[in-house]
Design a protein around this motif. Structure first.
Motif, short mmCIF file in Angstrom:
data_model
loop_
_atom_site.label_atom_id
_atom_site.label_comp_id
_atom_site.label_asym_id
_atom_site.label_seq_id
_atom_site.Cartn_x
_atom_site.Cartn_y
_atom_site.Cartn_z
N ILE A 218 0.84 -1.20 0.00
CA ILE A 218 0.00 0.00 0.00
C ILE A 218 0.87 1.25 0.00
O ILE A 218 0.65 2.19 -0.79
N PHE A 219 1.90 1.27 0.85
CA PHE A 219 2.79 2.43 0.94
C PHE A 219 3.52 2.67 -0.38
O PHE A 219 3.52 3.78 -0.92
N VAL A 220 4.14 1.63 -0.91
CA VAL A 220 4.96 1.77 -2.11
C VAL A 220 4.11 2.12 -3.33
O VAL A 220 4.47 2.99 -4.12
N SER A 221 2.98 1.43 -3.48
CA SER A 221 2.14 1.70 -4.66
C SER A 221 1.56 3.10 -4.63
O SER A 221 1.39 3.73 -5.68
N TYR A 222 1.28 3.62 -3.44
CA TYR A 222 0.76 4.99 -3.35
C TYR A 222 1.84 5.99 -3.74
O TYR A 222 1.60 6.90 -4.53
N CYS A 223 3.05 5.81 -3.19
CA CYS A 223 4.14 6.75 -3.47
C CYS A 223 4.53 6.73 -4.95
O CYS A 223 4.93 7.76 -5.51
N ALA A 224 4.42 5.56 -5.61
CA ALA A 224 4.78 5.44 -7.02
C ALA A 224 3.60 5.73 -7.94
O ALA A 224 3.70 5.54 -9.15
N GLN A 291 7.15 -2.00 -17.92
CA GLN A 291 8.60 -1.80 -17.91
C GLN A 291 9.13 -1.86 -16.48
O GLN A 291 8.61 -1.21 -15.58
N LEU A 292 10.16 -2.67 -16.27
CA LEU A 292 10.67 -2.88 -14.92
C LEU A 292 11.57 -1.73 -14.46
O LEU A 292 12.34 -1.18 -15.24
N PHE A 293 11.44 -1.38 -13.18
CA PHE A 293 12.37 -0.50 -12.50
C PHE A 293 12.36 -0.92 -11.04
O PHE A 293 11.67 -1.88 -10.67
N LEU A 294 13.15 -0.27 -10.18
CA LEU A 294 13.41 -0.78 -8.84
C LEU A 294 12.14 -1.05 -8.04
O LEU A 294 11.96 -2.14 -7.48
N ILE A 295 11.24 -0.09 -7.95
CA ILE A 295 10.04 -0.25 -7.13
C ILE A 295 9.15 -1.34 -7.70
O ILE A 295 8.53 -2.10 -6.95
N ILE A 296 9.09 -1.45 -9.01
CA ILE A 296 8.30 -2.52 -9.61
C ILE A 296 8.84 -3.88 -9.19
O ILE A 296 8.08 -4.80 -8.88
N CYS A 297 10.15 -4.02 -9.15
CA CYS A 297 10.76 -5.29 -8.71
C CYS A 297 10.40 -5.58 -7.26
O CYS A 297 10.09 -6.73 -6.90
N LEU A 298 10.43 -4.56 -6.40
CA LEU A 298 10.06 -4.74 -4.99
C LEU A 298 8.60 -5.15 -4.86
O LEU A 298 8.26 -6.06 -4.09
N ILE A 299 7.74 -4.48 -5.62
CA ILE A 299 6.31 -4.81 -5.58
C ILE A 299 6.10 -6.25 -6.04
O ILE A 299 5.31 -6.99 -5.45
#
Length: 354
Positions: A218-224, A291-299
């Motif tokens: 929830i935190f990461v997806s909101y910030c991104a 397209q992959l980037f850092l936060i997408i990999c974490l998610i």
């Protein structure tokens, strides 16, 4: 570059080519701001207060009216020696410990065994407490699921998930979706805060992992600014949760037939939503088309953790249906309360309380 500046570097949070300037707010356009999530702290406190009020003024009277009652449990005679061992060394002493405690207390070994059995029974959570917990969660999940459906019903990206990614990350945040995000984050934070006081079950560790993964997502997806995708995932998860809580309530009311029917509905909805719909919207559209980037990999990592938990719980659900409801076997299930003589969550939904 300071820690804060490095942590929020656009290269980590946004797809290649995008910067935070692309998400700059204007008078009529609002984008997610990380500081918005600080409201989840007072939100969690408000939900805990609301829960206490709800359980005392709504769930408790409702449970009594519906005939929910606690079984009388024998009270143990005060014994400082046995109590000291129980608190400090363990609730289930070994045979050599029983013999030693019997000598110290000048009691027969059988009476010491009985004392520990009754003492454990005193600490088991009572049926009314379970009913109140289930009632609160039912009320929240029911409200959040149908509120989420109402918010998403007229959104084209709810019906065609590929639309979620059009012009990403430049997707203005609708106020209603922002508040929905805060409500969900506040609720899961409140669950973590009350874990030490809630009824503990054998999948306690899995529940902690689930809550941490959910809060992180929830935190990461909101910030991104992945709010469209995030709200869909949350609604998919809420689809089955309120049905399970209703089944628990029916069990505590001892409405066995209705309880089993509702649990079967829960099992179907859970398996369809968690093992079919969830992987479809996450892995097909999100993993393979994005397209992959850092936060997408974490998610992706945390989504896979959730999926493993879904598979684990689906196995337990199917096992319960086959062994308890269809065959009527009396066996323990991995979702039983921590106390050894309480029945499992699975068996709880098909059998009466001990």
């Amino acid at each position: 570059m300071g820690f804060s500046e490095g942590f929020w570097h656009h290269g980590y949070w946004l797809p290649p080519g995008a910067t935070w300037e692309d998400l700059k707010e204007s008078a009529d356009t609002h984008y997610p701001q990380p500081q918005d999530l600080l409201l989840s702290i007072p939100g969690a406190l408000l939900l805990i207060i609301a829960r206490c009020i709800f359980e005392r003024t709504v769930a408790l009277p409702l449970g009594r009216w519906l005939g929910v009652s606690d079984k009388m449990r024998p009270k143990v005679q005060p014994n400082a020696t046995l109590e000291g061992f129980y608190v400090l060394l363990g609730r289930t002493p070994k045979e050599e410990d029983l013999i030693s405690l019997a000598k110290q207390s000048d009691l027969p070994v059988k009476k010491v065994q009985t004392w520990f059995r009754h003492r454990r029974a005193q600490d088991r959570p009572r049926v009314m407490k379970k009913f109140c917990e289930a009632s609160w969660r039912f009320a929240f999940y029911f409200t959040s699921f149908f509120s989420g459906l109402a918010l998403l019903y007229d959104k084209p990206w709810f019906w065609d998930h590929t639309v979620c990614w059009l012009r990403f990350p430049q997707q203005p945040l609708l106020p209603a979706l922002g508040w929905f995000y805060l409500l969900e984050l506040s609720f899961y934070c409140s669950l973590v805060a009350t874990l030490p006081f809630d009824v503990k079950r054998k999948d306690f560790k899995e529940q902690i992992i689930h809550h941490i993964a959910t809060i992180t997502l929830i935190f990461v997806s909101y910030c991104a600014n992945l709010t469209r995708f995030g709200v869909i995932v949350m609604v998919v998860h809420d689809a089955s949760d309120y049905i399970l809580e209703l089944a628990k309530m029916l069990h505590y009311m001892k409405w066995k037939g209705v309880c089993e029917a509702v649990f079967l509905v829960f099992a179907v909805v859970f398996i369809i939503s968690r093992l079919l719909i969830f992987p479809l919207i996450t892995y097909y559209y999100f993993v393979t088309k994005f397209q992959l980037f850092l936060i997408i990999c974490l998610i992706n990592i945390f989504l896979m953790i959730l999926q493993l938990l879904h598979i684990f719980w689906s196995y337990l659900i199917i096992q319960m249906i086959v062994c308890v409801i269809l065959q009527g076997q009396k066996r323990k299930d991995a979702r039983s309360d921590t106390e050894e003589s309480d029945r499992s969550e699975a068996e709880d939904l098909a059998k009466t309380e001990e």
